[in-house]
Design an enzyme around this catalytic site. Structure first.
Site, mmCIF file in Angstrom:
data_model
loop_
_atom_site.group_PDB
_atom_site.id
_atom_site.type_symbol
_atom_site.label_atom_id
_atom_site.label_comp_id
_atom_site.label_asym_id
_atom_site.label_seq_id
_atom_site.Cartn_x
_atom_site.Cartn_y
_atom_site.Cartn_z
ATOM 1 N N THR A 173 18.098 72.566 70.641
ATOM 2 C CA THR A 173 16.682 72.289 70.879
ATOM 3 C C THR A 173 16.475 71.036 71.742
ATOM 4 O OG1 THR A 173 16.208 73.257 68.749
ATOM 5 C CG2 THR A 173 14.493 71.875 69.686
ATOM 6 N N GLY A 183 20.494 67.789 63.634
ATOM 7 C CA GLY A 183 20.843 67.060 62.419
ATOM 8 C C GLY A 183 22.191 66.380 62.557
ATOM 9 N N GLU A 232 14.781 77.769 62.738
ATOM 10 C CA GLU A 232 15.497 79.055 62.857
ATOM 11 C C GLU A 232 14.555 80.183 63.293
ATOM 12 O OE1 GLU A 232 18.496 78.914 62.966
ATOM 13 O OE2 GLU A 232 18.989 77.107 61.844
#
Lengths: 658, 658
Positions: free
Chosen positions: A138, A177, A421
């Site tokens: 992303t 993350g 997701e």
């Protein structure tokens, strides 16, 4: 000692709680293993979440890293392995409060997208934690639409390197993350350029931090994206790349390779890749979506039999709030949904396993259906469960609003599942595209996948129910759901065709139908969920009252859906107004029936007090004591400089005694 | 420089933005005053909220106290007084981020409930901040149902004192703002006992902290209740009282007094008291509920024209996400609702002012209607706006989930409004009780208040609309809303009567109807909101395109309500399926129309960047730069001890270069 208001609820259970727990776990042996894992984790103080609601984002991050490191030792100590039966219970036992989850995604992406040579090099390093991996897809300006990613990887034949750049601010990687502070490596998705030609998005392994002192590598700017609504324990990061050079061997090359001379070679089928997203969407349902809803139901329902407020009957004691019809109407449908989605999750898992076996035999026929169902259910379940957790929170009034209830963090965390997701609206439109395609095929007499064969059978019947009891017949309500799903798909397909035939361009016509397409996709999933719940109930053992109570929940799930969406069923007269009044009557009757078993039904989820981490939801129901004891430990009860600084000067002139 | 994707949206406004702002403010002069207040507050660094999303609960509390103290100086400096025209804009300009709000409730309760002598003593002390007041009503075990409060105040004739106790843990005062750490005094609500007889709930002024050193008074235990979903800046507190003695004069005695010999005397009418709750419920709508929704719309809509994602047309640039019908369907109805509720707020204010004038003439006739409307609209508006803010948040995807978007804190704060000042379900049931009463009266030919005269006219007509354009006629849709509201009230009244006639006890029958009673109350409020919006539009000036765009929004508000709740309109055939398809068509057409003016419509709310405090919502639309700049300042980008402590040992064996 258990609060008597809670204890009395357990004495009248109509079914065997332990039996139901075993059913949910998939057998008594699974229950045993799960409990052993929970016991091992919860008895270890390093994994404690006791102070979680008092901690800053930095403290949460540090604790999560500490836990992740400790978990390695713990697994070794306990003899748990990644392929062992205990493994799947660890994450649930930790309530997800642990770092390095993206390290696993890093490893999986290398396993799936890497060549044998790459796997042989990187997987052992990752397994032994000689590096910490992340996954950088992303970007600030790009999410769902992967083709729009702006990061570039230009091949330099002279040095046999790729040169990576995030050329604009919108190209900056954002959200990965474990990347903000921890990761040493990451898989970067970038547009591949060779000799000036763009070959589209490809994955590259990029080292971002030194393995010696953890400083950022040359050309790399990275950090943490700051505060979020939840996930304080995760260092979601940003990443800027400026002429970062990586060797040719770092492009993951199972499917595509750049040869030393710059020749671009595509090999094998990428269809399996497509399957990975399906895997992720199905796998998140259980831990990230169902567990939070089940926890929220447990907390809210236990609280609702301990909390007394106002009088139902004059002259009596104040009533348990769960005895109010409005409170039942808030909570019990959420409980029914938790069970419904638990069973649909089983269904999806099974479908997925079957699909996986087929794919290994190079048969990709099931992929479109799997993709449509996993997309649709990911959206429908996350949406439904998020709304359900919010309802539970609000149903607990002011105490639900305290972080100590556990409900706010369940809500702020599950909310993210609607976004990550695959954003839900986009996923539902993918399901809708599949439905329209299948509807057209079915109309033309072509075969369609099993879950959508009903699209072939246009019926113009009416609901045959004659009284309110008829609506407790699964055939009656399943048929009604099917009718609605078919009507919404067929009417939207007709609108789409009309628009196109009237000269509207295809993409404009599609856009003008999307609100209705989303409705059709939801109706399809809702139908499948009801049908699956009814079929599951039929197969259950009749012993220990399990089948009976599950039948009630199935009825409630189905009738609540009709009651909350009457227009869809009334629209073409399939259901009459009189029948709708029967639905309402049966639905309200069911609330009173299920209310009696509400506490045993949440007890069956088998959450420990530590895993709930809630002052309202404990097994013994001593809500007020716990709220008070816990609040006293809050850092807000330490001395504040505000008195000396601001209050004392403000109050300076006061009489010592008024 | 403005982001061109945002700038272009402003060039095509169909109406005068400044004119609309003035309309919302109630005139250009009000706009001028408001802006002056905002300018004065925002240019003062003490009031900055810049670091808000990075601060701990303790830091937020200290900042709020500092701001409250500074505000006194500021008001003096600016010449603002509590009765001046600027006053009402201060709270909005501060975005509520200030302490001592309960100090004002403390003062108001003394003004309303105290004798002239008590007012003369306490109000000057409070005005000059020689004490800090709070308001202690809610208990750990008791909220809405005031009669259930357990705190006691026993009169001791010998010493002429009241002895206050919180005899059980559930009697502990819990939630009062400003009480956890700041307050020196509070108004405690307790059951009054004289000579062993209970006289019910009464208010008492109790000193809880020393005015010399701020230590807790003898017998007082107090502190902060700990972390909450929002309101980190407020020290919501708990309070235990053990034999705390206060002089007889501290019972607020405008309506009831205990004489020295223990004689209990009731005087005057308490009806005005009842009116106070009404005041509070109406007054919170604007600042606590509408402003957050308007801010959320501003942020989400500005972001949705700057964010580009995926392609609408092949070969073109990625599309602005607001060009997708599904995104319009999420955001534009929230925008329409913000306007609808702004106008209903005007309506309620006017009704309230009229009621207040009547009450001052000792005419209490309007009270039941005022109570029913303020309760119903408090519930409906808080619920609708809370859902609206959540939709805005989710519509911004991952970036909406970052605290830096401003949306999470708008959501977590507005959510509380569904719970405080009367839990919504309970309030709706109060409205429903009024509706049933009025329906019975109307059926018996008795007069009823103006807002419910429609309950007298049972009609069996059908909706006369013939094509989709007919549904842009306010008469058509207002009539449809009225029909539904009447049907739901009359059918529930009938069910209630049937149950009672069949032998069910009255309170049980009521409980069995509550789910439907709530629906009736909501339908009533929705009808009034639509009717009021339509009537408001009719009276607007036609200049500068204002009336036209407001008419579109009114249509959208009305049709969205039908589209989202088709069953209620289809149920008895008042609206046919064919007509419902016309509603859908008109509704979807309207989305595309209003989309063109979406940005000007949020610009008209006139929020400054500082008041939005959002990386996504700034006037210039430079979203990505702002997210990046802001994230870099996060405390999570400071050095963490996690590396030295955990990561370094973990990575110890690594090769320096892979």
């Amino acid at each position: 000692s258990v609060n008597p208001d809670l204890g009395s609820e357990r004495q009248t259970a109509s079914f065997g709680v332990e039996k139901l727990t075993a059913l949910l776990d998939g057998g008594a042996e699974q229950t045993r293993i799960r409990r052993a894992v929970v016991e091992a984790i919860e008895s270890d103080p390093v994994f404690s979440r006791e102070n979680q609601y008092f901690q800053t984002q930095n403290e949460r991050y540090e604790a999560a890293v500490r836990k992740a490191v400790h978990l390695q030792k713990k697994m070794h100590e306990m003899g748990w392995t990644e392929n062992g039966p205990e493994y799947k219970y660890i994450y649930r036992a930790l309530s997800g409060d642990v770092a390095f989850l993206l390290h696993r995604v890093f490893m999986r992406s290398i396993s799936v997208l890497g060549s044998d040579k790459q796997i042989a090099k990187w997987i052992p390093l990752a397994t032994q934690h000689k590096l910490i991996g992340s996954y950088a897809q992303t970007e600030l300006g790009h999410g769902t639409y992967l083709q729009g990613l702006e990061t570039t990887a230009v091949f330099d034949t002279a040095t046999q390197e790729f040169i990576l750049n995030t050329p604009k601010i919108s190209a900056m990687k954002w959200w990965p993350g474990d990347m903000g502070r921890s990761a040493t490596h990451t898989v970067v998705f970038a547009q591949l350029y060779v000799h000036g030609k763009c070959y589209g998005i490809h994955p590259f392994i990029v080292q971002i931090r030194s393995l010696q002192d953890h400083s950022l590598c040359p050309g790399v700017t990275a950090g943490d994206i700051g505060p979020k609504m939840n996930f304080e324990h995760i260092d979601n990061g940003y990443l800027l790349l400026k002429n970062v050079r990586i060797p040719r061997e770092n492009m993951l090359s199972k499917f595509c390779e750049v040869r030393p001379d710059g020749t671009y070679v595509r090999q094998g089928s990428q269809k399996i890749n497509y399957f990975t997203m399906t895997t992720v969407r199905i796998s998140l349902i259980s831990d990230e979506v169902l567990t939070p809803l089940m926890k929220a139901c447990t907390i809210a329902i236990r609280y609702s039999v301990v909390r007394r407020q106002s009088k139902l009957k004059p002259g009596e004691q104040e009533a348990k709030i769960l005895d109010y019809q409005t409170q039942q109407e808030k909570l019990l449908p959420q409980l029914a949904a938790a069970y419904a989605f638990h069973f649909i999750n089983d269904y999806l898992q099974e479908l997925f396993n079957r699909g996986y076996r087929e794919i290994q035999r190079k048969n990709f026929d099931m992929l479109p259906e799997l993709h449509a169902l996993s997309s649709g259910f990911k959206a429908v379940i996350t949406q439904h469960c998020t709304a359900g957790v919010e309802i539970c929170l609000r149903a607990c009034g002011g105490h639900g609003y305290s972080l100590l209830s556990g409900l706010p963090s369940l809500y702020t965390k599950i909310l993210a599942s609607c976004i990550y997701e695959g954003e839900n609206t986009i996923l539902l439109l993918q399901t809708a595209r599949f439905l329209i395609k299948c509807f057209m095929a079915a109309s033309a007499g072509q075969p369609v996948p099993p879950s959508v064969t009903y699209l072939a059978a246009v019926k113009h019947g009416k609901c045959p129910a004659k009284n309110k009891l008829d609506f407790l017949s699964p055939d009656i309500y399943t048929e009604a759901y099917q009718h609605v799903a078919l009507r919404l798909t067929s009417s939207t397909a007709a609108k789409l065709q009309d628009l196109i035939q009237s000269g509207v361009k295809k993409h404009d016509a599609w856009n003008q139908c999307t609100v209705q397409l989303v409705q059709a996709a939801k109706a399809h999933c809702h139908y499948i969920a009801v049908k699956n719940f009814a079929e599951t109930v039929e197969k259950l053992e009749t012993k220990a009252g399990i089948q009976k109570i599950m039948k009630h929940l199935c009825d409630l799930f189905a009738l609540h859906g009709i009651f909350s969406n009457t227009g869809a069923f009334l629209h073409d007269g399939y259901t009459s107004a009189a029948q709708m009044d029967m639905v309402t009557a049966s639905y309200l009757d069911l609330l009173a029936v299920i209310r009696k078993d509400a506490v045993p039904l949440v007890d069956a989820f088998d959450f420990t007090d530590k895993s709930l981490n809630s002052a309202l939801g404990s097994y013994d129901g001593h809500v007020y004591q716990r709220l008070y004891e816990w609040a006293q430990k809050s850092p807000t009860n330490q001395m504040s400089p505000a008195y000396e600084r601001y209050l004392k000067p403000l109050l300076h002139n006061t009489l010592s005694k008024l």
